[in-house]
Every structure is written in structure tokens, then in C-alpha cells.
Scaffold this active site. Structure first.
Site, PDB file in Angstrom:
ATOM      1  N   GLU A 179      -7.954  -8.130 117.103  1.00 19.77           N
ATOM      2  CA  GLU A 179      -9.288  -8.692 116.879  1.00 19.77           C
ATOM      3  C   GLU A 179      -9.673  -9.625 118.028  1.00 19.77           C
ATOM      4  O   GLU A 179     -10.828  -9.632 118.477  1.00 19.77           O
ATOM      5  CB  GLU A 179      -9.357  -9.448 115.552  1.00 19.77           C
ATOM      6  CG  GLU A 179     -10.769  -9.919 115.219  1.00 19.77           C
ATOM      7  CD  GLU A 179     -10.909 -10.556 113.864  1.00 19.77           C
ATOM      8  OE1 GLU A 179     -12.033 -10.587 113.340  1.00 19.77           O
ATOM      9  OE2 GLU A 179      -9.888 -11.033 113.318  1.00 19.77           O
TER      10      GLU A 179
ATOM     11  N   LYS B  30      -9.671 -16.766 105.875  1.00 21.99           N
ATOM     12  CA  LYS B  30      -8.465 -16.368 105.141  1.00 21.99           C
ATOM     13  C   LYS B  30      -7.335 -17.379 105.291  1.00 21.99           C
ATOM     14  O   LYS B  30      -6.408 -17.382 104.481  1.00 21.99           O
ATOM     15  CB  LYS B  30      -8.011 -14.983 105.604  1.00 21.99           C
ATOM     16  CG  LYS B  30      -8.966 -13.863 105.223  1.00 21.99           C
ATOM     17  CD  LYS B  30      -8.453 -12.517 105.685  1.00 21.99           C
ATOM     18  CE  LYS B  30      -9.457 -11.415 105.403  1.00 21.99           C
ATOM     19  NZ  LYS B  30     -10.683 -11.527 106.217  1.00 21.99           N
TER      20      LYS B  30
ATOM     21  N   PHE C 195      -8.154  -0.976 106.539  1.00 19.27           N
ATOM     22  CA  PHE C 195      -7.271   0.182 106.536  1.00 19.27           C
ATOM     23  C   PHE C 195      -8.109   1.434 106.814  1.00 19.27           C
ATOM     24  O   PHE C 195      -9.298   1.492 106.501  1.00 19.27           O
ATOM     25  CB  PHE C 195      -6.608   0.357 105.168  1.00 19.27           C
ATOM     26  CG  PHE C 195      -5.505  -0.626 104.865  1.00 19.27           C
ATOM     27  CD1 PHE C 195      -4.885  -1.368 105.849  1.00 19.27           C
ATOM     28  CD2 PHE C 195      -5.069  -0.788 103.558  1.00 19.27           C
ATOM     29  CE1 PHE C 195      -3.869  -2.250 105.561  1.00 19.27           C
ATOM     30  CE2 PHE C 195      -4.045  -1.675 103.248  1.00 19.27           C
ATOM     31  CZ  PHE C 195      -3.447  -2.399 104.252  1.00 19.27           C
TER      32      PHE C 195
END
Length: 416
Positions: free
Chosen positions: A318, A339, A403
Site C-alpha cells: 500500500e 485499524k 482478498f
């Protein structure tokens, strides 16, 4: 000409705060919502922590008899939706049938009612089938999540569920944007909900070795995006919902507008069911597509809300993708990973990131990335570690990676 779409309401059920005000205070203070799991026995699991929402009263939102027939995701989605509607000054109880036909519901969820289905299978295999729900099939179907919300409030427009892994709620917002842009409906109730906390789900993630087993004794330190010693994500639950409304429709009602959603981009690497390609090209292209639609240049971006899962692979790639998308501007643009504070709420994470970004815009303050104690040389951008930072945010990117090689991004802009 495409119509403009603005966010006029927000509702939150988060591990670190129930309600948007509590969530706001928590994320700006860098308060972790990660704790030891209390809802089931974890003694046989190597990972015993999660972003579990404590003190959420399910029965305030759903009848006790009905609760056994639906996932925990249902009362969470209803509670967050009710707050978002109140925030947007929309009262379903006073609406006509025609008014309700003009409101659609779009939910993003990675696992949907998977924990509910797991409980039904447990009854079947443990010989307690009489305790199973007679609605095992419909309530275990992903698409009924949005139906539960639509039925609760009587909304008769679109009622769709997007399930694209971690990008689910980002994609739900992107598609809701399209409905408003092309005048399908003037108002969308949209966001994400996920409740991936159940023994079987936890065992599955443990088999993949992508959750951190290192912090059972100190849960609040477990989610460590971009730190050199990170060794996996922390799974989480929650719901983040918004009222997305056509600009003129909102203006005619005289309601507060948090921000305008100006761009959406999505790509697929077509590379692997779990891994990311090292080059970072397709995550970068999703961001570039969103910026192009928004008419935003690299130098316009004031903040990036990162996917930031706390896995070695995701954080490194990322970082690479942001450098490709923003060029030299990447190093001077503040970014943070929500997160680190709440864990990873799977398909709801994109909506959670949007909520954090709206707060950053409204308060001119970037929420911090906590637990970034040992910077990784390969993750060398400005992640606003430990403490928040005063900063004006006019344009922001909300990024997600999933995913199955999926990548999605949104661009938000302060309403002019």
C-alpha cells in the site's frame, strides 16, 4: 450532467465507541477498541483478541424473540442506520409511501451473517437442531442484510448487498454514488456492517496465519500498521452507515453536509486469491481513477485514510501504491490507519475509514496511527504516528484493498 452526492448523516457502532460522538472522541485521542474476546471461549485459539464491540444492547434494536433468527449484524446495522437518519433529519415515521420509494439501501459486508450460519451448523452437528432457527436459510443469505434494514424503516428503493471482501462497503458507497449521479434515486442509506467473530471464523483466520498471535496479553497494542514488528491483523466487528443525498435535494432541506463524494475507482489485479502483487500498480490505479473522476490533482490531496491492515505484505505494498499514485506528493501528505485503533472489521472497513475521514475534515484534525513504535524502512510515509495532528482537509482519499486482488478508492471533498 452527473448530479452531485453529499453525505448528510452518519451513524457508528465501533469497537472504540458506540455513536458518532463517542467514535469521534476515541479516534482523535487514539483510543484502542481492541480487547480480549468475551463472547465465546478462546482458550484453544492462538489468537484471543479482537475489536469486539462491548456494551452494545442488541435488544434495544430487535425483539428478543426475533434475535435468535438473525445475525448480530442486523441490530448493529439498524442501530447505525437509525443514528445516520436522525443525523440527516430524516424521519421514516413521517414519510409517505412515495417518499420511502425514493430511498435505497446499500450495505457492504464481507462475511454478512456468517457467524449466524456457524451457530446454526453447531446446532445441527451437536444434536440440538430444535434450537436452530427456522429462518436459517434466508437469514444466512447475504442479500437479506439490506432487506432487514429496508424493512425496519419501510424504505422501498434499491435494497442491495455488496460483498467484495474488504472493499465491500467502499464499493457500496461507490455504487450508491452512481445511483445519485444518474438520478436513479435522490437518497441512499449506505455503509458497511460485519460481525466476523465466531469460533470457526477465528480458526479459519488462524489457519491462514494472517492474524497476530503476539499480543493476547496487551490487546490494545496488537494492531500495528507500518511498524517493523507487525505480524498480522486483528479481526473486528462494527457498523458504519451514512445518508448519501443528491446535493440539491439536501440543500432544499437545509441540512448539514459533511462532505461530497466526488470520485470512485476500482480495479482487479487478477493475481491471487489472497496475496498482492509486489508492484502495487493496480491499487495505485484505483486511486488514480477516483482522483480523475473527482478532478483532483496530486497536490490537492490533504489526507489519505489508509487500508493499513498491519500485515507485512499489505502495508508495504500500500505504501508503494501511494507513491505511484501521488508521486513526490506522497511524502508530504499525512496518512493514517484507523485499524490501528479498532482492528479490521472486514467488509465494513471502508465505511469505517470514510467515517474517520469525515471527522478529520470536520475537526481539521488527523486521527493518529497508534502502535507505530518501530518504523519499517519500507513503510516510509507520514502515517501521523501516536498523536493526532491539526490539519485542514479539503480533499481526501479513502483507500481499500481486498482478498481476490480487488482494490477500491473514494475521493471526498469538503462541500463548497
Amino acid at each position: 450532467m452527473a448530479k452531485r452526492a453529499v453525505i448528510t448523516g452518519m451513524g457508528v457502532i465501533s469497537p472504540n465507541g458506540i455513536g458518532k460522538e463517542a467514535f469521534c472522541r476515541a479516534i482523535l485521542a487514539g483510543k484502542s477498541g481492541v480487547r480480549r474476546i468475551t463472547r465465546f471461549d478462546t482458550s484453544n485459539l492462538p489468537v484471543q483478541i479482537a475489536g469486539e464491540v462491548a456494551d452494545f444492547d442488541e435488544l434495544a434494536w430487535i425483539d428478543r424473540h426475533e434475535r435468535k433468527h438473525v445475525s448480530r449484524a442486523v441490530p448493529m446495522a439498524i442501530a447505525a442506520s437509525a443514528e445516520a437518519l436522525r443525523d440527516a433529519a430524516l424521519d421514516p415515521g413521517t414519510m409517505s409511501t412515495e417518499d420511502k420509494r425514493a430511498i435505497g439501501v446499500m450495505l457492504g459486508s464481507g462475511g454478512g451473517a456468517q457467524e449466524f450460519s456457524e451457530e446454526q451448523y453447531r446446532h445441527y452437528f451437536q444434536g440440538t437442531v430444535k434450537q436452530a432457527s427456522l429462518f436459517s436459510i434466508p437469514s444466512g443469505t447475504m442479500g437479506t442484510l439490506s432487506s432487514e434494514v429496508s424493512m425496519r424503516f419501510g424504505f422501498r428503493g434499491f435494497s442491495h448487498v455488496f460483498t467484495t471482501g474488504c472493499t465491500s462497503s467502499t464499493d457500496a458507497l461507490g455504487y450508491a454514488l452512481r445511483q445519485i449521479q444518474f438520478a436513479s434515486l435522490p437518497v441512499m442509506l449506505v455503509g458497511g456492517v460485519d460481525v466476523p467473530l465466531a469460533p470457526g471464523i477465528m480458526k479459519g483466520f488462524c489457519l491462514m496465519k494472517i492474524m497476530t498471535p503476539s499480543w493476547n496479553g496487551a490487546p490494545e497494542r496488537a494492531s500495528r500498521p507500518f511498524s517493523r514488528d507487525r505480524d498480522g491483523f486483528v479481526v473486528a466487528e462494527g457498523a458504519w452507515m451514512f445518508v448519501l443525498e443528491e446535493y440539491e435535494h439536501a440543500r432544499s432541506r437545509g441540512v448539514h453536509m459533511y462532505a461530497e463524494v466526488t470520485g470512485y475507482g476500482s480495479t482487479c489485479e487478477a493475481f491471487h486469491r489472497v496475496r498482492l502483487a509486489e508492484c502495487g500498480e493496480e491499487p495505485a490505479r484505483a486511486i488514480e481513477l477516483a482522483m480523475r473522476e473527482a478532478g483532483a490533482r496530486r497536490e490537492d490531496i490533504d489526507y489519505v485514510n489508509l487500508h493499513g491492515t498491519s500485515t507485512q505484505l499489505n502495508d508495504r505494498i500500500e505504501t508503494r501504491a501511494l507513491k505511484l499514485a501521488l508521486g513526490d506528493r506522497a511524502r508530504s501528505t499525512p496518512m493514517s490507519a484507523l485499524k490501528s485503533q479498532i482492528g479490521h472489521p472486514q467488509g465494513a472497513c471502508g465505511a469505517a475509514g470514510v467515517a474517520a475521514t469525515l471527522i478529520a475534515m470536520h475537526h481539521s484534525q488527523i486521527p493518529p496511527t497508534i502502535n507505530l513504535e518501530h518504523p519499517d524502512p519500507e513503510c516510509d510515509l507520514d502515517y501521523v504516528p501516536d498523536l493526532g495532528r491539526r490539519h485542514e482537509v479539503e480533499h481526501a482519499i479513502c483507500n481499500c484493498i481486498a482478498f481476490g486482488s480487488k482494490n477500491s478508492a473514494l475521493v471526498l471533498r469538503r462541500v463548497a
